[in-house]
Design an enzyme around this catalytic site. Structure first.
Site, PDB file in Angstrom:
ATOM      1  N   CYS A  94      -1.741   0.463  -0.295  1.00 11.21           N
ATOM      2  CA  CYS A  94      -2.391   0.923   0.943  1.00 11.21           C
ATOM      3  C   CYS A  94      -1.346   1.553   1.872  1.00 11.21           C
ATOM      4  O   CYS A  94      -0.888   2.659   1.609  1.00 11.21           O
ATOM      5  CB  CYS A  94      -3.165  -0.212   1.611  1.00 11.21           C
ATOM      6  N   HIS A 172      -6.660  -2.278  -2.534  1.00 13.34           N
ATOM      7  CA  HIS A 172      -6.007  -3.579  -2.348  1.00 13.34           C
ATOM      8  C   HIS A 172      -6.334  -4.519  -3.504  1.00 13.34           C
ATOM      9  O   HIS A 172      -7.231  -5.368  -3.377  1.00 13.34           O
ATOM     10  CB  HIS A 172      -6.478  -4.220  -1.045  1.00 13.34           C
ATOM     11  N   GLU A 174      -4.787  -7.047  -4.277  1.00 11.91           N
ATOM     12  CA  GLU A 174      -4.422  -8.402  -3.839  1.00 11.91           C
ATOM     13  C   GLU A 174      -5.495  -9.054  -2.960  1.00 11.91           C
ATOM     14  O   GLU A 174      -5.409 -10.260  -2.669  1.00 11.91           O
ATOM     15  CB  GLU A 174      -3.076  -8.379  -3.094  1.00 11.91           C
TER      16      GLU A 174
END
Length: 225
Positions: A94, A172, A174
């Site tokens: 990002c 993202h 994660e």
């Protein structure tokens, strides 16, 4: 292999107890690949001595814009250029995706088309992978030497590869769905248009390919150089 996490922002305080901060999320995402992690809070001007202090670098997301005036941005861009020149591998997620592009000559803007939030399909070569997104800024012009790795209907340069030196992803991997739900509550309401938040809520729980991206990140870091 030691991965240096360059932390460029903080998760919302209300979500820390359940999820931890960004470095903890990446440690969970990349668990099982044999990595050792150390974090430098570059957002607070805590920088490594040089680009060789880790075997690879991972630059996190942030609520800041890469085009804004923050004291940590010029030294971070310098570190990126030094690591690139030294062939120390970098992964950017990002904001990390955007700052690597900017440091190497690309262009990042607050996208006039608005926000991408929640589960989003991305086209990687001949397959489509679903990943969680949370961004308005995006790379509108990739640097010379970058090859487009993925795209979406919303984001042309959704992932970039710079030979064996950098792998960057706008989404993202994660962020689990529970964290997206928390972001909707803590950072989305009143900022992101309500219809987009409603659509993101409706997509919570859909199959997600973050594990596939974790494999790609690990393979990138571990490849012979």
């Amino acid at each position: 292999m030691r991965i240096g996490i360059l932390q460029t922002g903080d998760a919302p305080k209300d979500l820390l107890a359940e999820h931890g901060d960004y470095p903890e999320m990446f440690a969970r995402l990349l668990d099982g690949y044999g990595f050792e992690f150390r974090t430098w809070r570059v957002v607070d001007l805590q920088f490594p001595m040089d680009e060789e202090q880790a075997d690879g670098w991972l630059i996190t997301g942030s609520r800041h814009g890469v085009y804004e005036d923050h004291a940590f941005l010029p030294p971070l861009e310098a570190l990126i250029r030094d690591a690139y020149a030294a062939h120390v591998p970098m992964v950017g997620i990002c904001f990390g995706h955007q700052i690597i592009a900017k440091a190497l000559g690309g262009r990042v803007e607050k996208f006039a088309g608005g926000w991408s939030v929640g589960a989003t399909p991305y086209r990687f070569d001949d397959e489509t992978l679903t990943l969680n997104a949370w961004h308005q800024d995006q790379v509108v012009e990739a640097p010379a030497g970058a090859e487009r790795l993925a795209t979406s209907d919303f984001c042309t340069n959704a992932a970039l590869i710079y030979d064996d030196r950098a792998l960057t992803i706008q989404a993202h991997p994660e962020f689990p769905d529970r964290f997206i739900d928390g972001l909707i509550r803590t950072r989305g309401e009143g900022v992101v248009p309500d219809p987009l938040l409603q659509q993101a809520r409706a997509r919570l729980g859909q199959p997600n390919d973050s594990d596939r991206i974790a494999d790609r990140i690990a393979e990138f870091f571990l490849q012979p150089r």
